[in-house]
Design an enzyme around this catalytic site. Sequence first.
Site, PDB file in Angstrom:
ATOM      1  N   GLY A   8       0.981  -1.101   0.055  1.00 35.79           N
ATOM      2  CA  GLY A   8      -0.347  -0.083  -0.081  1.00 35.79           C
ATOM      3  C   GLY A   8       0.386   1.499  -0.448  1.00 35.79           C
ATOM      4  N   THR A  10       1.777   3.057  -2.171  1.00 34.82           N
ATOM      5  CA  THR A  10       1.126   4.481  -3.154  1.00 34.82           C
ATOM      6  C   THR A  10      -0.340   5.226  -2.419  1.00 34.82           C
ATOM      7  OG1 THR A  10      -0.587   2.877  -4.096  1.00 34.82           O
ATOM      8  CG2 THR A  10       1.641   3.512  -5.305  1.00 34.82           C
ATOM      9  N   ASP A  56       1.203  -8.609  -5.814  1.00 39.01           N
ATOM     10  CA  ASP A  56      -0.520  -8.589  -5.450  1.00 39.01           C
ATOM     11  C   ASP A  56      -0.798  -8.950  -4.451  1.00 39.01           C
ATOM     12  OD1 ASP A  56      -3.630  -7.929  -6.069  1.00 39.01           O
ATOM     13  OD2 ASP A  56      -2.425  -7.344  -7.414  1.00 39.01           O
ATOM     14  N   ALA A  79      -1.936  -2.984   2.541  1.00 41.88           N
ATOM     15  CA  ALA A  79      -2.959  -2.599   1.089  1.00 41.88           C
ATOM     16  C   ALA A  79      -3.962  -2.943   1.344  1.00 41.88           C
ATOM     17  CB  ALA A  79      -2.005  -3.344   0.520  1.00 41.88           C
ATOM     18  N   SER A 133      -8.881  -1.810  11.052  1.00 40.01           N
ATOM     19  CA  SER A 133      -9.841  -0.338  11.271  1.00 40.01           C
ATOM     20  C   SER A 133     -10.811  -0.529  12.307  1.00 40.01           C
ATOM     21  CB  SER A 133     -10.121  -0.091  10.038  1.00 40.01           C
ATOM     22  OG  SER A 133     -11.420   0.393  10.260  1.00 40.01           O
ATOM     23  N   GLU A 135     -13.671   0.621  11.658  1.00 41.52           N
ATOM     24  CA  GLU A 135     -14.686   0.369  10.644  1.00 41.52           C
ATOM     25  C   GLU A 135     -15.391  -0.865  11.028  1.00 41.52           C
ATOM     26  OE1 GLU A 135     -16.757   2.569   8.542  1.00 41.52           O
ATOM     27  OE2 GLU A 135     -17.091   0.748   8.363  1.00 41.52           O
ATOM     28  N   TYR A 157     -16.681  -3.792   3.631  1.00 37.38           N
ATOM     29  CA  TYR A 157     -15.458  -3.866   4.294  1.00 37.38           C
ATOM     30  C   TYR A 157     -15.069  -3.913   5.369  1.00 37.38           C
ATOM     31  CZ  TYR A 157     -11.405  -0.293   5.588  1.00 37.38           C
ATOM     32  OH  TYR A 157     -10.858  -0.216   6.483  1.00 37.38           O
ATOM     33  N   ARG A 192      -4.931  12.567   1.427  1.00 36.28           N
ATOM     34  CA  ARG A 192      -6.076  11.914   1.611  1.00 36.28           C
ATOM     35  C   ARG A 192      -6.924  11.899   0.081  1.00 36.28           C
ATOM     36  NH1 ARG A 192      -8.499   6.864   3.670  1.00 36.28           N
ATOM     37  NH2 ARG A 192     -10.047   7.828   5.818  1.00 36.28           N
TER      38      ARG A 192
HETATM   39  P1  NAP Z   1      -5.268   4.057   0.786  1.00 34.89           P
HETATM   40  O1  NAP Z   1      -5.054   5.546   0.736  1.00 34.89           O
HETATM   41  O2  NAP Z   1      -6.434   3.826  -0.148  1.00 34.89           O
HETATM   42  O3  NAP Z   1      -4.283   3.254   0.188  1.00 34.89           O
HETATM   43  C1  NAP Z   1      -4.927   1.328  -0.644  1.00 34.89           C
HETATM   44  C2  NAP Z   1      -3.856   1.427  -1.308  1.00 34.89           C
HETATM   45  O4  NAP Z   1      -3.548  -0.515  -1.051  1.00 34.89           O
HETATM   46  C3  NAP Z   1      -2.679   1.928  -2.360  1.00 34.89           C
HETATM   47  O5  NAP Z   1      -1.295   1.773  -2.422  1.00 34.89           O
HETATM   48  C4  NAP Z   1      -3.599   0.543  -3.542  1.00 34.89           C
HETATM   49  O6  NAP Z   1      -2.557   0.257  -4.321  1.00 34.89           O
HETATM   50  C5  NAP Z   1      -3.248  -0.921  -2.683  1.00 34.89           C
HETATM   51  N1  NAP Z   1      -4.557  -1.876  -3.103  1.00 34.89           N
HETATM   52  C6  NAP Z   1      -5.273  -2.789  -3.273  1.00 34.89           C
HETATM   53  N2  NAP Z   1      -5.210  -3.403  -3.950  1.00 34.89           N
HETATM   54  C7  NAP Z   1      -4.036  -3.516  -3.623  1.00 34.89           C
HETATM   55  C8  NAP Z   1      -3.426  -4.865  -4.104  1.00 34.89           C
HETATM   56  N3  NAP Z   1      -4.296  -6.254  -5.174  1.00 34.89           N
HETATM   57  N4  NAP Z   1      -2.409  -5.563  -3.968  1.00 34.89           N
HETATM   58  C9  NAP Z   1      -1.159  -4.872  -3.573  1.00 34.89           C
HETATM   59  N5  NAP Z   1      -1.535  -3.485  -3.698  1.00 34.89           N
HETATM   60  C10 NAP Z   1      -3.041  -2.802  -3.143  1.00 34.89           C
HETATM   61  O7  NAP Z   1      -5.427   3.980   1.783  1.00 34.89           O
HETATM   62  P2  NAP Z   1      -4.600   4.174   2.820  1.00 34.89           P
HETATM   63  O8  NAP Z   1      -5.785   5.420   3.868  1.00 34.89           O
HETATM   64  O9  NAP Z   1      -3.268   4.522   3.071  1.00 34.89           O
HETATM   65  O10 NAP Z   1      -5.209   2.955   4.292  1.00 34.89           O
HETATM   66  C11 NAP Z   1      -4.089   2.059   4.428  1.00 34.89           C
HETATM   67  C12 NAP Z   1      -4.770   1.029   5.525  1.00 34.89           C
HETATM   68  O11 NAP Z   1      -5.519   1.204   6.219  1.00 34.89           O
HETATM   69  C13 NAP Z   1      -6.022   0.687   4.378  1.00 34.89           C
HETATM   70  O12 NAP Z   1      -5.361  -1.208   4.526  1.00 34.89           O
HETATM   71  C14 NAP Z   1      -6.972   0.987   5.085  1.00 34.89           C
HETATM   72  O13 NAP Z   1      -7.977  -0.080   4.961  1.00 34.89           O
HETATM   73  C15 NAP Z   1      -6.695   1.431   6.467  1.00 34.89           C
HETATM   74  N6  NAP Z   1      -7.200   1.789   7.384  1.00 34.89           N
HETATM   75  C16 NAP Z   1      -7.183   3.081   6.656  1.00 34.89           C
HETATM   76  C17 NAP Z   1      -7.510   4.057   7.946  1.00 34.89           C
HETATM   77  C18 NAP Z   1      -7.889   5.892   7.078  1.00 34.89           C
HETATM   78  O14 NAP Z   1      -8.572   6.961   7.988  1.00 34.89           O
HETATM   79  N7  NAP Z   1      -7.407   6.496   6.339  1.00 34.89           N
HETATM   80  C19 NAP Z   1      -8.456   4.149   9.394  1.00 34.89           C
HETATM   81  C20 NAP Z   1      -8.732   2.601   9.169  1.00 34.89           C
HETATM   82  C21 NAP Z   1      -7.788   1.776   8.109  1.00 34.89           C
HETATM   83  P3  NAP Z   1      -3.038   1.071  -5.425  1.00 34.89           P
HETATM   84  O15 NAP Z   1      -2.254   2.840  -5.509  1.00 34.89           O
HETATM   85  O16 NAP Z   1      -2.237   0.120  -6.711  1.00 34.89           O
HETATM   86  O17 NAP Z   1      -4.322   1.085  -6.109  1.00 34.89           O
HETATM   87  O1  G4F Z   2     -14.991   9.626   4.532  1.00 38.37           O
HETATM   88  P1  G4F Z   2     -15.350   8.373   4.496  1.00 38.37           P
HETATM   89  O2  G4F Z   2     -15.686   7.375   3.738  1.00 38.37           O
HETATM   90  O3  G4F Z   2     -14.679   8.005   5.865  1.00 38.37           O
HETATM   91  P2  G4F Z   2     -14.956   6.014   6.068  1.00 38.37           P
HETATM   92  O4  G4F Z   2     -16.514   5.658   6.023  1.00 38.37           O
HETATM   93  O5  G4F Z   2     -14.950   6.577   7.526  1.00 38.37           O
HETATM   94  O6  G4F Z   2     -13.899   5.241   5.594  1.00 38.37           O
HETATM   95  C1  G4F Z   2     -11.829   5.528   5.973  1.00 38.37           C
HETATM   96  O7  G4F Z   2     -12.110   5.086   7.972  1.00 38.37           O
HETATM   97  C2  G4F Z   2     -12.056   3.776   7.932  1.00 38.37           C
HETATM   98  C3  G4F Z   2     -11.896   3.941   8.944  1.00 38.37           C
HETATM   99  O8  G4F Z   2     -13.208   4.093  10.279  1.00 38.37           O
HETATM  100  C4  G4F Z   2     -11.458   2.789   7.267  1.00 38.37           C
HETATM  101  F1  G4F Z   2     -11.097   2.028   7.906  1.00 38.37           F
HETATM  102  C5  G4F Z   2     -11.624   2.947   6.087  1.00 38.37           C
HETATM  103  O9  G4F Z   2     -10.707   2.869   4.446  1.00 38.37           O
HETATM  104  C6  G4F Z   2     -11.264   4.524   5.612  1.00 38.37           C
HETATM  105  O10 G4F Z   2      -9.867   5.222   5.363  1.00 38.37           O
HETATM  106  O11 G4F Z   2     -17.274   8.303   5.304  1.00 38.37           O
HETATM  107  C7  G4F Z   2     -16.867   8.826   6.928  1.00 38.37           C
HETATM  108  C8  G4F Z   2     -18.345   9.379   6.969  1.00 38.37           C
HETATM  109  C9  G4F Z   2     -19.361   8.384   6.770  1.00 38.37           C
HETATM  110  O12 G4F Z   2     -19.871   8.109   7.648  1.00 38.37           O
HETATM  111  C10 G4F Z   2     -20.112   8.548   5.392  1.00 38.37           C
HETATM  112  O13 G4F Z   2     -21.506   8.103   5.250  1.00 38.37           O
HETATM  113  O14 G4F Z   2     -18.674  10.155   5.972  1.00 38.37           O
HETATM  114  C11 G4F Z   2     -20.028  10.126   5.336  1.00 38.37           C
HETATM  115  N1  G4F Z   2     -19.903  11.106   4.005  1.00 38.37           N
HETATM  116  C12 G4F Z   2     -21.307  11.748   4.200  1.00 38.37           C
HETATM  117  N2  G4F Z   2     -20.989  12.448   2.504  1.00 38.37           N
HETATM  118  C13 G4F Z   2     -19.641  10.730   2.968  1.00 38.37           C
HETATM  119  C14 G4F Z   2     -20.310  11.871   2.073  1.00 38.37           C
HETATM  120  N3  G4F Z   2     -18.612  10.052   3.052  1.00 38.37           N
HETATM  121  C15 G4F Z   2     -17.984  10.225   1.391  1.00 38.37           C
HETATM  122  N4  G4F Z   2     -16.805   9.596   1.325  1.00 38.37           N
HETATM  123  N5  G4F Z   2     -18.555  10.721   0.851  1.00 38.37           N
HETATM  124  C16 G4F Z   2     -19.364  11.700   0.414  1.00 38.37           C
HETATM  125  O15 G4F Z   2     -19.953  11.980  -0.054  1.00 38.37           O
END
Ligand code: NAP
Ligand code: G4F
Length: 331
Positions: A8, A10, A56, A79, A133, A135, A157, A192
């Site tokens: 992950g 990227t 992958d 990832a 997460s 979630e 998810y 983001r």
């Molecule tokens: P992100 O920006 O969506 O990045 C996801 C990464 O996964 C990208 O580098 C993507 O590569 C890679 N990927 C997807 N499918 C793949 C595959 N089949 N094989 C290898 N790589 C693959 O996510 P993030 O926000 O940095 O989050 C990082 C991790 O933390 C994720 O697992 C997410 O679920 C988890 N998480 C995030 C949050 C948050 O708030 N950000 C909170 C809790 C948990 P490509 O560029 O090639 O698509």
């Molecule tokens: O920004 P979101 O899409 O993030 P969400 O669903 O909380 O998930 C993110 O955080 C998780 C950790 O709890 C990660 F595991 C997951 O990979 C990801 O990074 O939505 C946040 C909230 C939701 O309740 C959604 O219903 O915002 C609300 N929302 C309202 N309007 C929207 C929108 N979300 C999105 N994406 N787009 C809208 O227009």
Amino acid sequence: MPTALITGITGQDGTYLAEHLLSLDYRVHGLIRGQANPKRQLIETLLPDVHIVEGDLLDQTSLINAIQRVEPDEIYNLAAVSFVPVSWNQPELTGEVTGLGVLRMLEAIRLVEGASASRPARNARIRFYQASSSEMFGKVAVTPQNEQTPFYPRSPYGVAKVYGHYITVNYRESYGIFACSGILFNHESPRRGPEFVTRKISRAAARIKLGKQKELVLGNLDARRDWGFAGDYVRAMHLMLQQPEPDDYVVGTGEAHQVREFIDLAFRHVGLNWQDYVRSDSQFSRPAEVDHLTADATKARQKLGWQPTVSFEELVQMMVEADLKAETGGR
Ligand code: NAP
Ligand code: G4F
């Protein structure tokens, strides 16, 4: 010099984690998928010191090859298919990557370390971090949520992440693999993806201010999230792998805010009244919503000495400022 492999690379967290590890003098390798992944160039430009390795999460052999080639001390499995709405449209792919992908990473480690049920990895070298997460808490049983709070995921998810979480715990308990799971609450930044709500808002506030966009259409404005800064959260990932024993940790700020509060601050930052530009439409609502998440990160604070450095208000301002700059060609 310790060596790390980040899947992950990227993504948002991959870039911040790589920067953090490089600042600590790690040799950093990033796993990139696909024949001509367009984000490869972004990594080569932003992080020229990161070594790219192909692989992958859908392909077991590629993961074994990557680990054999890199010989990492630490693996960070970031990832995933990470955008929650996509998981309803592509539930099988989400299960394969976000859920079974974790198993494939753990199996690759087990095979490379030569661990089995009768021969646990007692002197295992590789330390593994799984990106779990908040979630997973979904329809929360209690507020705030900590490591003991039961899971009730509300999306494919979230269900896939629960599998990834428990298979990490299971490989730790079955094979003695040093495997940690970080249960991270939402963390954001100027990097983001624009599909997530915070960036959708910061980008729209900037674009509307600059006359490039007329309105912002969102879904549920009442949802509450515990939003922190991604740069802070990658420090917690690294700290987990430096502990004497592997364990699981909740990471978050302990403060929840409504989506409408994020909108209000973002639009006020550019001198606009959000009610004039924002409307809600059911096309962005979810079949099953997670209404309210708040972290109890006491364990991470006490055992890792971790705490966030960026407040909610600072985060909103940072993101809007970055989007203003990007929209005026400054990035
Ligand atoms: P992100 O920006 O969506 O990045 C996801 C990464 O996964 C990208 O580098 C993507 O590569 C890679 N990927 C997807 N499918 C793949 C595959 N089949 N094989 C290898 N790589 C693959 O996510 P993030 O926000 O940095 O989050 C990082 C991790 O933390 C994720 O697992 C997410 O679920 C988890 N998480 C995030 C949050 C948050 O708030 N950000 C909170 C809790 C948990 P490509 O560029 O090639 O698509
Ligand atoms: O920004 P979101 O899409 O993030 P969400 O669903 O909380 O998930 C993110 O955080 C998780 C950790 O709890 C990660 F595991 C997951 O990979 C990801 O990074 O939505 C946040 C909230 C939701 O309740 C959604 O219903 O915002 C609300 N929302 C309202 N309007 C929207 C929108 N979300 C999105 N994406 N787009 C809208 O227009």
